[in-house]
Design a protein around this motif. Structure first.
Motif, short mmCIF file in Angstrom:
data_model
loop_
_atom_site.label_atom_id
_atom_site.label_comp_id
_atom_site.label_asym_id
_atom_site.label_seq_id
_atom_site.Cartn_x
_atom_site.Cartn_y
_atom_site.Cartn_z
N VAL A 166 -3.20 7.81 -9.22
CA VAL A 166 -2.77 6.47 -9.63
C VAL A 166 -2.21 5.70 -8.43
O VAL A 166 -2.22 4.46 -8.41
CB VAL A 166 -1.73 6.57 -10.76
N ASP A 167 -1.73 6.42 -7.42
CA ASP A 167 -1.13 5.78 -6.26
C ASP A 167 -2.11 4.83 -5.57
O ASP A 167 -1.70 3.80 -5.02
CB ASP A 167 -0.65 6.83 -5.25
N LEU A 168 -3.39 5.16 -5.59
CA LEU A 168 -4.38 4.28 -4.97
C LEU A 168 -4.42 2.93 -5.66
O LEU A 168 -4.51 1.88 -5.00
CB LEU A 168 -5.76 4.95 -5.02
N GLU A 169 -4.36 2.94 -6.96
CA GLU A 169 -4.39 1.69 -7.72
C GLU A 169 -3.10 0.90 -7.52
O GLU A 169 -3.13 -0.34 -7.40
CB GLU A 169 -4.62 1.99 -9.20
N GLU A 170 -1.99 1.60 -7.49
CA GLU A 170 -0.71 0.91 -7.30
C GLU A 170 -0.63 0.27 -5.91
O GLU A 170 -0.13 -0.85 -5.75
CB GLU A 170 0.44 1.89 -7.51
N ALA A 171 -1.14 0.97 -4.90
CA ALA A 171 -1.12 0.41 -3.54
C ALA A 171 -2.01 -0.82 -3.46
O ALA A 171 -1.67 -1.81 -2.81
CB ALA A 171 -1.59 1.47 -2.54
N ALA A 172 -3.17 -0.78 -4.13
CA ALA A 172 -4.06 -1.94 -4.13
C ALA A 172 -3.44 -3.11 -4.87
O ALA A 172 -3.60 -4.27 -4.46
CB ALA A 172 -5.41 -1.56 -4.75
N ALA A 173 -2.71 -2.83 -5.95
CA ALA A 173 -2.05 -3.90 -6.70
C ALA A 173 -0.96 -4.56 -5.87
O ALA A 173 -0.77 -5.78 -5.91
CB ALA A 173 -1.47 -3.34 -8.00
N ILE A 174 -0.24 -3.76 -5.08
CA ILE A 174 0.80 -4.32 -4.20
C ILE A 174 0.17 -5.23 -3.15
O ILE A 174 0.75 -6.25 -2.76
CB ILE A 174 1.59 -3.18 -3.54
N ASP A 175 -1.03 -4.88 -2.70
CA ASP A 175 -1.73 -5.70 -1.71
C ASP A 175 -2.35 -6.96 -2.30
O ASP A 175 -2.96 -7.74 -1.56
CB ASP A 175 -2.83 -4.88 -1.03
N GLY A 176 -2.22 -7.15 -3.61
CA GLY A 176 -2.70 -8.38 -4.24
C GLY A 176 -4.05 -8.28 -4.91
O GLY A 176 -4.61 -9.30 -5.33
#
Length: 276
Positions: A166-176
């Motif tokens: 899930v960390d991959l999706e959360e990091a992408a969400a933080i990047d916008g």
């Protein structure tokens, strides 16, 4: 019974099982290259002489039985697995990432759909398709395939999705990144093994389906490979050369499709088996 003292038992059992599955394949291949008279009199013998007449006759039939059948099978199978992959992947992603009661109930409903044979719901489906004007059409058959096989696709994708961090999706969400960008650009490329498994399983099932295209398309609205073989069986005379050559030629596309994706096949089935 232990097999430690009988080391020959396992190879013998494997040989017996392999021979059981090989006999129909052997009959289908060798009888494709025989004269029709030899097929009836010596079905187990090797072709003498070897001939391609059955295949050339099939490909040059005036009614274009093979070309019409393989075209319809490719259209129905291709459109069905494309739509099924998109729907199953997106819905599987949602179910793997949600813990709501609605998500659990939806997953339970889809699992119930895996337990119902397609022949059980075929009669009600024909009434629905006739009501919306899709009976005896290729889109109607595609819609039926999508509705029936989507639970299997969701089941495979949901299990594999739990192995994706899930960390991959959360990091992408933080990047916008938006939800759509996260799924199609980050998550979906990681689902290649699961996608290959879904494509192979559903592609083979839909390609080999007989009763559903026979009923939904009807006898005069087009044929698939399986219904084309059925049409080759006459009331008073059966053309065995056409039947065996149509089976042989109809197997080539789906066999090539499987070989193209087989390296991801096992990994896609076992992905998510120990996680989630």
């Amino acid at each position: 019974m232990r097999t430690g003292n009988l080391p020959w038992l396992r190879p013998l059992a494997g040989l017996a099982v392999g021979a059981f599955f090989f006999v129909p394949l052997y009959l289908g291949i060798i009888n494709t290259f025989k004269e029709p008279d030899q097929i009836r009199t010596r079905p187990l013998a090797l072709p003498q002489p070897f001939t391609l007449r059955n295949i050339t006759t099939l490909l040059s039939r005036p009614d274009n039985l093979y070309w019409a059948s393989v075209t319809n099978s490719i259209l129905v199978t291709g459109l069905s697995i494309i739509v099924l992959t998109i729907l199953s992947a997106t819905l599987g992603h949602y179910l793997a990432r949600t813990s709501s009661l609605w998500g659990r109930l939806l997953m339970l409903l889809l699992l119930c759909g895996l337990m119902i044979p397609p022949q059980v719901i075929l009669a009600p489906v024909t009434y629905v398709l006739r009501a919306v004007g899709l009976m005896s059409t290729l889109p109607g058959l595609v819609l039926f395939n999508v509705g029936y096989y989507v639970p299997f696709g969701v089941f495979v994708f949901t299990g594999f999705m739990r192995s994706v961090p899930v960390d991959l999706e959360e990091a992408a969400a933080i990047d916008g990144a938006t939800r759509g960008q996260i799924f199609w650009r980050i998550v979906f490329p990681l689902l290649r093994p699961a996608t290959a498994s879904v494509l192979i399983f559903l592609g083979v099932w839909i390609w080999n389906d007989f009763i559903d295209p026979l009923i939904i398309l009807g006898p005069s609205q087009g044929t698939t490979i399986t219904t084309g073989i059925f049409r080759s069986v006459g009331v008073w005379r059966t053309d065995y050369g056409t039947i065996f050559s149509l089976m042989f030629m109809g197997t080539i596309p789906v066999l090539a499709f499987y070989l193209f994706l087989q390296k991801h096949f096992v990994k896609g089935l076992t992905g998510g088996a120990t996680k989630g």
